[in-house]
Design an enzyme around this catalytic site. Structure first.
Site, PDB file in Angstrom:
ATOM      1  N   GLY A  70       0.830  -1.211   0.000  1.00 41.54           N
ATOM      2  CA  GLY A  70       0.000   0.000   0.000  1.00 41.54           C
ATOM      3  C   GLY A  70       0.856   1.248   0.000  1.00 41.54           C
ATOM      4  N   GLY A  81       6.136  -2.515   3.025  1.00 35.96           N
ATOM      5  CA  GLY A  81       5.719  -3.049   4.317  1.00 35.96           C
ATOM      6  C   GLY A  81       6.098  -4.515   4.451  1.00 35.96           C
ATOM      7  N   ASP A 116       0.814   2.335   9.670  1.00 36.43           N
ATOM      8  CA  ASP A 116       0.366   1.645  10.887  1.00 36.43           C
ATOM      9  C   ASP A 116       1.400   1.693  12.016  1.00 36.43           C
ATOM     10  OD1 ASP A 116      -1.749   0.943   9.225  1.00 36.43           O
ATOM     11  OD2 ASP A 116      -0.924  -1.030   8.754  1.00 36.43           O
ATOM     12  N   GLU A 144      -9.536   0.317  13.445  1.00 33.58           N
ATOM     13  CA  GLU A 144     -10.269  -0.655  12.602  1.00 33.58           C
ATOM     14  C   GLU A 144     -10.125  -2.094  13.091  1.00 33.58           C
ATOM     15  OE1 GLU A 144      -8.681  -0.450   8.633  1.00 33.58           O
ATOM     16  OE2 GLU A 144      -6.665  -1.009   9.254  1.00 33.58           O
ATOM     17  N   ARG A 204      -4.016   7.953   4.109  1.00 27.99           N
ATOM     18  CA  ARG A 204      -2.825   7.527   3.359  1.00 27.99           C
ATOM     19  C   ARG A 204      -2.462   8.475   2.236  1.00 27.99           C
ATOM     20  NH1 ARG A 204      -3.511   1.421   2.378  1.00 27.99           N
ATOM     21  NH2 ARG A 204      -3.253   2.000   0.207  1.00 27.99           N
TER      22      ARG A 204
HETATM   23  O1  F6P Z   1      -1.266  -1.068   6.153  1.00 21.88           O
HETATM   24  C1  F6P Z   1      -1.761   0.172   5.758  1.00 21.88           C
HETATM   25  C2  F6P Z   1      -3.260   0.138   5.613  1.00 21.88           C
HETATM   26  O2  F6P Z   1      -3.704   1.425   5.237  1.00 21.88           O
HETATM   27  C3  F6P Z   1      -4.017  -0.353   6.839  1.00 21.88           C
HETATM   28  O3  F6P Z   1      -4.077   0.609   7.866  1.00 21.88           O
HETATM   29  C4  F6P Z   1      -5.334  -0.746   6.246  1.00 21.88           C
HETATM   30  O4  F6P Z   1      -5.973  -1.748   6.996  1.00 21.88           O
HETATM   31  C5  F6P Z   1      -4.934  -1.297   4.897  1.00 21.88           C
HETATM   32  O5  F6P Z   1      -3.648  -0.761   4.594  1.00 21.88           O
HETATM   33  C6  F6P Z   1      -5.888  -0.960   3.776  1.00 21.88           C
HETATM   34  O6  F6P Z   1      -5.470  -1.638   2.652  1.00 21.88           O
HETATM   35  P1  F6P Z   1      -6.057  -1.378   1.185  1.00 21.88           P
HETATM   36  O7  F6P Z   1      -5.405  -0.119   0.672  1.00 21.88           O
HETATM   37  O8  F6P Z   1      -5.660  -2.573   0.439  1.00 21.88           O
HETATM   38  O9  F6P Z   1      -7.534  -1.188   1.334  1.00 21.88           O
END
Ligand code: F6P
Length: 354
Positions: A11, A111, A136, A231, A279
């Site tokens: 991500g 990550g 995270d 979450e 993000r």
């Molecule tokens: O690991 C970063 C993160 O933003 C988490 O906090 C979240 O659960 C996940 O990635 C979301 O992932 P995606 O972008 O695949 O929905």
């Protein structure tokens, strides 16, 4: 070392471009090494999608969110999806392509998943250096990952904004933030924003304790409540809430909390799920600096031929640790640690009755 590849995997996260810029600048300016950007993580090494990174081409990227190299969390060369739910090991093609492209080593910014792939490729003889990335902040090998403080700033602003509308309408506002199975974003943003209740995976909650807190505040004359929930939070004896169980995509616990308490309180409840705004966008100054320090340190490791290492920050020092150690050690909030104790002294409830 003549030519180094840089890729971003998993991500995205605010500060990726700052790492790319710092690593490329250091390699070019200090070590006279050519740099290529590999598109879409490890997948770009299978499709040979590379672009030259020059001092000109990386100009202006420092404050930009996202990653100029693009990214994916589906390009694992050891389990590459080939349709119909089937996967193939394409690692030997990837290694052949690295040699054909004249790439002498790779800086992988990513990550957990990216770091694991980097370690396996390193074991197969590809010189790899890693830079940890996640909003995270859940890696024990480093005090902080870049992007975390930006996510906290976004979440804190959301708490501030919810305060004014909550107070105007006499409402309970529940804000769901990211963090996977770690409660760092919720804890930091909850303290920084002055939340009344913070729910994190590390401290399972009981709905009756949330109700008690809301009713207690009402008796004291407070007409609203702010709840920040991670979450990955869950009830005592309960399960995480998933948007998609098969892929273990977390999400929706805020609605569960609302349902858990709705019957027993008089105030109206509203839910906000903050999602990917945490993000996106420009990294704050702290993350730009940390990302720049990581990028420079990764380039130095390449020049020193210290492969199989990942950069990290400990106190004010930038250090390196074996990638192998970093991937196996997650970092969670300590329920008995100073941050939680500080929050409790400020009157914040964790829904655990303490
Ligand atoms: O690991 C970063 C993160 O933003 C988490 O906090 C979240 O659960 C996940 O990635 C979301 O992932 P995606 O972008 O695949 O929905």
């Amino acid at each position: 070392m003549q030519r180094i590849g840089i890729l971003t995997g998993g991500g995205d996260c605010p500060g990726l471009n700052a790492v790319i810029r710092a690593a490329a600048r250091t390699l070019i300016r200090d070590y006279d090494i050519d740099v290529v950007g590999i598109q879409l993580g490890f997948e770009g090494l299978l499709t040979k999608s590379c672009v030259a990174l020059t001092l000109e081409s990386i100009r202006g990227i420092l404050p930009k969110g996202g990653t100029l190299l693009r990214t994916t969390n589906r390009g694992n060369p050891f389990e590459f999806p080939v349709g119909d739910g089937r996967c193939e090991d394409r690692s030997s093609t990837l290694i052949d392509n690295i040699h054909e492209l004249g790439i002498d080593g790779v800086i992988a910014i990513g990550g957990d998943g990216t770091l694991k792939i980097a370690q396996r490729l390193c074991d197969m003889g590809i010189p790899m250096v890693a830079v940890p990335k996640t909003i995270d902040n859940d890696l024990a090998a480093t005090d902080y990952t870049f992007g975390f403080h930006t996510a906290v700033a976004v979440a804190t602003e959301a708490v501030d904004r919810l305060h004014t509308t909550a107070a105007s309408h006499d409402r309970v506002m529940i804000l769901e933030v990211m963090g996977r199975n770690a409660g760092w974003i919720a804890l930091y943003a909850g303290i920084a924003g002055g939340a009344d209740i913070i729910l994190i995976p590390e401290i399972p909650y009981q709905p009756e304790n949330i109700v008690k807190m809301v009713q207690g505040r009402e008796r004291e004359g407070a007409n609203f409540d702010i709840i920040v929930v991670a979450e990955g939070a869950k009830r005592v004896g309960g399960q995480e809430a998933y948007l998609d169980k098969a892929t273990r995509r977390l999400g929706g616990i805020a609605y569960q909390v609302a349902a858990d308490i709705a019957e027993q309180i008089d105030l109206e409840i509203r839910v906000t799920v903050l999602g990917h705004v945490q993000r996106g966008g420009s990294p704050i100054a702290f993350d730009r600096i940390l990302a720049s320090r990581f990028g420079k340190a990764a380039a130095d490791l390449v020049a020193q031929k210290k492969f199989g290492e990942m950069v990290a920050v400990r106190g004010d020092d930038i250090v390196s640790v074996p990638i192998r150690d970093a991937v196996s050690r997650p970092k969670y909030v300590d329920p008995d640690g100073n941050l939680v104790a500080t929050a409790r002294s400020l009157g914040i409830s964790f829904g655990d009755g303490r």
